[in-house]
Design an enzyme around this catalytic site. Structure first.
Site, PDB file in Angstrom:
ATOM      1  N   ASP A   2      31.143  40.317  47.629  1.00 65.35           N
ATOM      2  CA  ASP A   2      31.599  38.946  47.759  1.00 65.35           C
ATOM      3  C   ASP A   2      30.709  38.106  46.830  1.00 65.35           C
ATOM      4  O   ASP A   2      29.623  38.548  46.444  1.00 65.35           O
ATOM      5  CB  ASP A   2      31.461  38.519  49.221  1.00 65.35           C
ATOM      6  N   ARG A   3      31.163  36.925  46.444  1.00 62.09           N
ATOM      7  CA  ARG A   3      30.350  36.106  45.541  1.00 62.09           C
ATOM      8  C   ARG A   3      29.488  35.100  46.301  1.00 62.09           C
ATOM      9  O   ARG A   3      28.279  35.267  46.385  1.00 62.09           O
ATOM     10  CB  ARG A   3      31.272  35.373  44.532  1.00 62.09           C
ATOM     11  N   ASP A   4      30.139  34.080  46.868  1.00 64.07           N
ATOM     12  CA  ASP A   4      29.383  33.003  47.517  1.00 64.07           C
ATOM     13  C   ASP A   4      28.671  33.512  48.766  1.00 64.07           C
ATOM     14  O   ASP A   4      29.288  34.099  49.651  1.00 64.07           O
ATOM     15  CB  ASP A   4      30.316  31.840  47.889  1.00 64.07           C
ATOM     16  N   THR A  46      36.421  37.563  45.407  1.00 67.16           N
ATOM     17  CA  THR A  46      36.106  36.235  45.948  1.00 67.16           C
ATOM     18  C   THR A  46      37.350  35.396  46.245  1.00 67.16           C
ATOM     19  O   THR A  46      38.295  35.372  45.452  1.00 67.16           O
ATOM     20  CB  THR A  46      35.154  35.490  44.961  1.00 67.16           C
ATOM     21  N   GLN A  54      38.931  31.869  46.307  1.00 68.07           N
ATOM     22  CA  GLN A  54      38.661  30.553  45.705  1.00 68.07           C
ATOM     23  C   GLN A  54      39.875  29.653  45.889  1.00 68.07           C
ATOM     24  O   GLN A  54      40.612  29.353  44.939  1.00 68.07           O
ATOM     25  CB  GLN A  54      38.280  30.702  44.218  1.00 68.07           C
ATOM     26  N   HIS A  93      44.623  31.385  46.283  1.00 69.92           N
ATOM     27  CA  HIS A  93      45.584  30.789  47.224  1.00 69.92           C
ATOM     28  C   HIS A  93      44.916  30.090  48.400  1.00 69.92           C
ATOM     29  O   HIS A  93      43.783  30.364  48.741  1.00 69.92           O
ATOM     30  CB  HIS A  93      46.525  31.884  47.738  1.00 69.92           C
ATOM     31  N   CYS A 112      49.245  34.935  51.310  1.00 69.75           N
ATOM     32  CA  CYS A 112      49.204  35.948  50.246  1.00 69.75           C
ATOM     33  C   CYS A 112      48.547  37.228  50.767  1.00 69.75           C
ATOM     34  O   CYS A 112      47.920  37.221  51.823  1.00 69.75           O
ATOM     35  CB  CYS A 112      48.418  35.412  49.044  1.00 69.75           C
ATOM     36  N   ARG A 118      44.109  37.133  49.834  1.00 65.23           N
ATOM     37  CA  ARG A 118      43.021  36.366  50.447  1.00 65.23           C
ATOM     38  C   ARG A 118      42.358  37.146  51.582  1.00 65.23           C
ATOM     39  O   ARG A 118      43.021  37.578  52.523  1.00 65.23           O
ATOM     40  CB  ARG A 118      43.560  35.025  50.971  1.00 65.23           C
ATOM     41  N   LYS A 119      41.046  37.322  51.479  1.00 67.81           N
ATOM     42  CA  LYS A 119      40.323  37.985  52.556  1.00 67.81           C
ATOM     43  C   LYS A 119      40.488  37.140  53.820  1.00 67.81           C
ATOM     44  O   LYS A 119      40.460  35.925  53.718  1.00 67.81           O
ATOM     45  CB  LYS A 119      38.830  38.105  52.196  1.00 67.81           C
TER      46      LYS A 119
HETATM   47 MG   LIG Z   1      30.853  34.564  51.067  1.00 62.36          MG
HETATM   48 ZN   LIG Z   2      45.646  35.232  47.436  1.00 59.98          ZN
END
Ligand SMILES: [Mg+2]
Ligand SMILES: [Zn+2]
Length: 198
Positions: free
Chosen positions: A15-17, A59, A61, A100, A106, A109-110
């Site tokens: 994951d990024r953030d 990620t 976003q 999204h 979608c 999206r996690k």
């Molecule tokens: Mg995170």
């Molecule tokens: Zn998505």
């Protein structure tokens, strides 16, 4: 070459953030100046590279769909991120972004596993032999849905979501930082375990 079985490679998804960079309090990282590296991020990726793991960033976003940042702006942040990593000997094989909103429903999206499945498909990744390091329960749910091994780090939201994650048995392991998570993966010795080299 190790880290690779007969045909499929092992990967570590990040994951990024909250894993590589600090979460933006109450918002999104929409410009490079807001991107603050967390300690050990580059070292963790470089260590994985050295051991033959492919590394991907995955990620959410939603700021893109919300019109807070353009796709190009987010891509620009990732170009800069990858450049700074490369300078430190850390290579990422792909960055997957869900642009999204949650209500779009979608598949990327996690906590949905779409980005992990897409990366696995595109790069021939053995998901059960791979790991997903994230700082939120959402990441751990995506890991479970993709049948890969989740590691929750406390560097971002993980500190507040660990209790719930443990209650749900959502993660396989818990660490303070991404570097500790990578050291844990190293200790698992998967790459060098002859039983895994089918
Ligand atoms: Mg995170
Ligand atoms: Zn998505």
């Amino acid at each position: 070459m190790f880290g690779v079985s007969a045909s499929r490679a092992s990967a570590v998804f990040l994951d990024r953030d909250g894993v590589l960079n600090e979460n933006m309090a109450g918002g999104y990282v929409t410009a490079w100046r807001q991107f603050r590296w967390l300690p050990g991020a580059a070292a963790a990726i470089a260590l994985l590279n050295k051991q033959g793991w492919k590394v991907f960033v995955v990620t959410n976003q939603a700021c893109i769909a919300k019109g807070i940042a353009s796709h190009a702006a987010i891509d620009g942040i990732h170009d800069r991120m990858l450049h700074e990593l490369r300078v430190r000997g850390a290579n990422v094989s792909g960055v997957y972004v869900c642009p999204h909103r949650p209500e779009h429903g979608c598949s990327c999206r996690k906590p949905r596993p779409g980005m992990l499945l897409q990366a696995a498909e595109e790069h021939g990744i053995d998901l059960p032999a791979s790991y997903f390091i994230g700082d939120s329960l959402t990441d751990m749910r995506a890991a479970q849905a993709a049948n890969t091994q989740g590691i929750l780090v406390r560097s971002g939201l993980g500190r507040s979501q660990e209790e719930e994650a443990r209650r749900l048995q959502a993660a396989g392991h818990y660490c303070d930082t991404v570097l500790e998570a990578v050291q844990y993966i190293t200790r698992q010795g998967q790459l060098h375990d002859p039983k895994r080299r089918v």
